[in-house]
Design an enzyme around this catalytic site. Structure first.
Site, mmCIF file in Angstrom:
data_model
loop_
_atom_site.group_PDB
_atom_site.id
_atom_site.type_symbol
_atom_site.label_atom_id
_atom_site.label_comp_id
_atom_site.label_asym_id
_atom_site.label_seq_id
_atom_site.Cartn_x
_atom_site.Cartn_y
_atom_site.Cartn_z
ATOM 1 C CD GLU A 169 84.084 13.379 19.823
ATOM 2 O OE1 GLU A 169 84.464 13.166 20.992
ATOM 3 O OE2 GLU A 169 84.709 13.000 18.834
ATOM 4 C CB SER A 170 80.441 16.445 24.690
ATOM 5 O OG SER A 170 79.638 17.257 23.834
#
Length: 815
Positions: free
Chosen positions: A670-671
């Site tokens: 995700e990040s």
């Protein structure tokens, strides 16, 4: 003259004369930036981030640092320790002790002198606030003037300092405060001087500052009875700012000084006029809607009718007027936004459950191909496949020579019919695409889809041949492979896996194993390579060689340049004492030297120590890719898959008996463990939560409603993200395939996808996910999970079912 020559001769004979030395590079580089600095001189293990300490953590760290002071031997190390102690006392609100360290103990050439000066200036500002509160204005002024002097020295002496960008704002704020203090003590001339200096400072976003300083300056002129200058400033402010504070100050000035200004024959009417205009504007705010032209500013009657119909949600009128505008007035300037608004209204019309209407078809035949593509994709993305197919068909009918649009239309018509179970019709569109085009975004997709559909139809022999033909075309040893790899990469790995499955179904066991080994060899870090290792009973990390030493680290590399070496040295020193964010900012400026594997590894370790996981992963991937992700030392795979935020993940996952490595696997995708990540879809933080979703989850936990910026807090983001992930797992029967797809694309979409693909197994479902982003997302998170479990728990999966078991047993979760 003779005596001087005689003296030199005597010194030479006595051996006292020496030829002046030419300064060496080492002597010129006073910061010794060519020599690396050990980041572990204070902390042997994890380095704390001293800029994000809780208040209870400050005093123990001060105590620890003071105990270390006697052990340190070099001036370089002691200066760093004193800088850190100065900062810790500053955030503890003990400014006197902070200045003791910052002003009195740091000596010699210090590469972080600019940061020392920033902290010293901040300490002076805080002392000035305390003195001002106590009414000791002379002391407050003295501290602020000293703070300003420090910033001016910093501005002159360190032009490359990263703090230069903030100096105009910081100096302007101090000058405003000094002006206020001099005004308070009725030293109006000094106040005037500092206010004028504050106005001269240019910086981004200084509009509000300029307004406040102008108000203070006007008040100063008024206090000295310089009414002409005060009047001029208030007039300027009313012309420049629509702000209630400006209006109220100007009105108070006018009410108080009107007669004096009239007596001096000053143009009071200029201020009156502006204040009356402001009052009139303010009083009519409630009538703004009524004052608007009923045609919303449009002059053409049909355009007026169109937007009036939009406002009333009168769909028949919307479509009729849109058709008339596009057919009769296609070049009308006012009609520029009609198509995009019509697209939205068509979508809204369908979303409300209405049947497709013939009037919509009439409009679409007037559309340019780009707008047709936008509408079709909007409908398809939101599961209105039949309606999307109608729009794509219009592209093929009306714009057969528009290559990009027709190419896309053929592929998505194939996808739509595949989803509807019309496999023969889907194949027809895929084959038609390949007959017409040998290049484009969807050629490789169609080439993969044809054997994929044949396999689903049970035509295994044909599927085997077509998968093999696809792979032969993308032979990694072929010259054109590199140019085609980017668009075909995901399908190449998938083709190897599904070819092996097809061969296995045809009882060609040996061939299937050969294909799987080829997949593992060519794509060792791919999701399908992980599955292949499970089927071949291979170690999940067979590409990691434990016996290989850690990558050689070289702290300096020729070609870094003067500033590159200096920034690297600054980064090492900042990281060593816990200024991690500042260290990361310096490292980001080191742009040369990455061609050396050994230097790249040094950068990787620095980024890792500073918590810059996103850059750690990116550089590790680049280093791994140089060896095709094969025969990697274990240290490199650890930096590729770091245990970032593991303590927080474990803490939040434990109540749900959720495997914390699944949380890490998701965060990595995700990040890349960047707490400040902010996507174009407004997803925030480590687990990329949409603010609206985060609010719902917070309410379910009884937590306060978080603001968007709150989601950058790692603890809160992980807490809410894990709760949401658990909710999706429960929704989809603890199957991470569907839960992860829902995390990325939304649960409603995944429910519809499951209905369409109910006959498919989990892995087939993954490959059939319509969105490329979601399909690759699920693959990569599950790939990450397998690697994390093997790397840190030595868990070697022997079946797909084991991979899906993401709940911990009660005994395990208690440990």
């Amino acid at each position: 003259m003779k005596s001087s020559v005689f003296l030199i001769l005597i010194c030479f004979l006595l051996g006292l004369w020496q030829e002046p030395e030419i300064a060496s590079a080492r002597q010129l580089d006073i910061f010794k930036s060519a020599k690396p600095f050990s980041i572990h001189f204070l902390f042997s293990g994890r380095i704390p981030n001293i800029e994000s300490l809780e208040s209870k953590e400050i005093e123990p760290l001060i105590k620890q640092f003071k105990e270390e002071e006697g052990r340190l031997k070099t001036l370089e190390e002691k200066n760093l320790l004193f800088l850190a102690l100065g900062y810790l006392h500053l955030i503890k609100r003990d400014e006197e002790e902070a200045l003791n360290y910052l002003e009195n103990k740091i000596r010699g050439n210090f590469i972080l002198q600019d940061l020392r000066m920033v902290f010293e200036s901040q300490a002076r500002i805080e002392l000035a606030k305390k003195a001002s509160t106590a009414g000791d204005y002379p002391a407050a002024i003295q501290n602020l003037e000293e703070s300003l002097r420090i910033y001016l020295d910093l501005h002159r002496a360190y032009p490359s300092s990263p703090y230069q960008v903030d100096l105009p704002r910081l100096m302007a704020e101090i000058e405003k405060q000094l002006g206020d203090l001099y005004f308070e003590t009725k030293q109006f001339h000094m106040a005037w001087q500092f206010y004028r200096k504050a106005l001269m400072r240019e910086f981004v976003g200084n509009e509000a500052h300029q307004m406040v300083v102008h108000l203070a300056l006007a008040k100063t002129y008024d206090s000295e009875h310089n009414l002409e200058e005060a009047l001029d400033i208030y007039t300027f402010l009313l012309d420049s700012y629509d702000d209630p504070q400006v209006e109220s100050s100007a009105r108070a000035f006018l009410d108080t000084r009107r007669q004096d200004m009239i007596n001096r024959k000053l143009p009071v009417q200029a201020l009156d006029l502006r204040l009356n205009r402001t009052e009139s504007r303010s009083g009519s705010e409630s009538k703004q809607t009524a004052r608007k032209s009923p045609n919303n500013g449009y002059q053409h009657p049909h355009v007026q009718d169109f937007y009036a119909a939009v406002k009333q949600n009168d769909f028949p009128a919307i479509f009729d007027t849109a058709f008339r505008i596009l057919s009769e007035y296609p070049g009308l300037f006012e009609a520029r936004g009609v198509i995009s608004k019509t697209n939205q209204m068509v979508f809204d019309f369908i979303q409300k459950g209405n049947e497709w209407e013939e009037t919509i078809d009439r409009i679409l035949h007037l559309y340019p191909p780009m707008e047709l593509r936008r509408l079709a994709f909007l409908l398809w993305k939101n599961q209105y496949s039949t309606q999307a197919a109608r729009v794509y068909s219009v592209i093929l009918e009306e714009h057969p020579t528009e290559v990009e649009s027709s190419h896309m239309a053929l592929y998505f018509l194939g996808r739509i019919h595949e989803d509807l179970g019309n496999n023969d019709q889907a194949l027809k569109f895929y084959q038609q695409l390949l007959q017409k085009y040998d290049y484009g975004d969807y050629v490789q997709s169609a080439e993969f889809k044809i054997p994929w559909v044949h396999r689903l139809q049970g035509k295994l022999e044909q599927a085997e041949q077509e998968f093999q033909a696809f792979l032969d075309r993308f032979n990694p040893r072929a010259p054109e492979y590199e140019s085609n790899l980017l668009s075909a990469y995901n399908f190449v790995a998938a083709s190897y896996y599904w070819l092996a499955q097809t061969q296995s179904a045809l009882n060609k066991t040996d061939k299937s194993k050969i294909t799987l080994r080829k997949l593992v060899e060519l794509h060792p870090l791919n999701f399908y390579a992980m599955l292949a290792r499970v089927e071949l009973n291979m170690d999940a990390l067979s590409f990691v060689k434990e016996e290989l030493p850690s990558p050689e680290s070289q702290a300096r590399q020729p070609g870094l340049g003067e500033m590159g070496r200096k920034r690297l040295k600054r980064a090492e020193k900042l990281i060593s004492i816990g200024f991690l964010e500042k260290g990361l900012n310096e490292l980001a400026q080191v742009t040369h030297g990455s061609e050396s594997n050994a230097f790249l590894h040094h950068l990787i370790e620095l980024f890792l120590k500073a918590g810059g996981y996103e850059k750690t992963i990116a550089l590790s991937w680049a280093l791994s890719l140089r060896n095709n992700h094969d025969s990697l030392p274990s240290r490199l795979i650890e930096t590729l898959f770091p245990e970032a935020f593991m303590e927080k993940a474990r803490l939040e996952a434990e109540p749900y008996r959720l495997d914390p490595y699944l949380v890490l696997a998701l965060m990595r995708q995700e990040s890349a463990f960047n707490p400040n990540a902010h996507s174009s879809a407004n997803a925030m933080g480590l687990m990329q939560l949409i603010p609206q979703t985060a609010k719902r989850v917070a309410h379910s936990l009884g937590e306060p409603t978080p603001e968007s910026e709150d989601l950058k807090n790692p603890s809160l983001n992980i807490k809410l993200g894990v709760k949401y992930l658990n909710h999706l797992l429960e929704m989809f029967g603890d199957n991470p395939v569907y839960a992860l797809a829902a995390y990325n694309a939304g649960p409603n979409r995944v429910k519809k996808w499951r209905e369409i693909r109910s006959s498919l197994g989990d892995i087939e479902f993954i490959e059939s996910i319509p969105f490329n982003e979601t399909r690759n997302y699920v693959k990569k998170v599950l790939r990450n999970f397998v690697i994390y479990k093997n790397l840190y728990e030595k868990k070697n999966f022997t079946s797909w079912e084991q991979i899906l078991a993401i709940r911990m047993s009660p005994a395990t979760s208690d440990n």
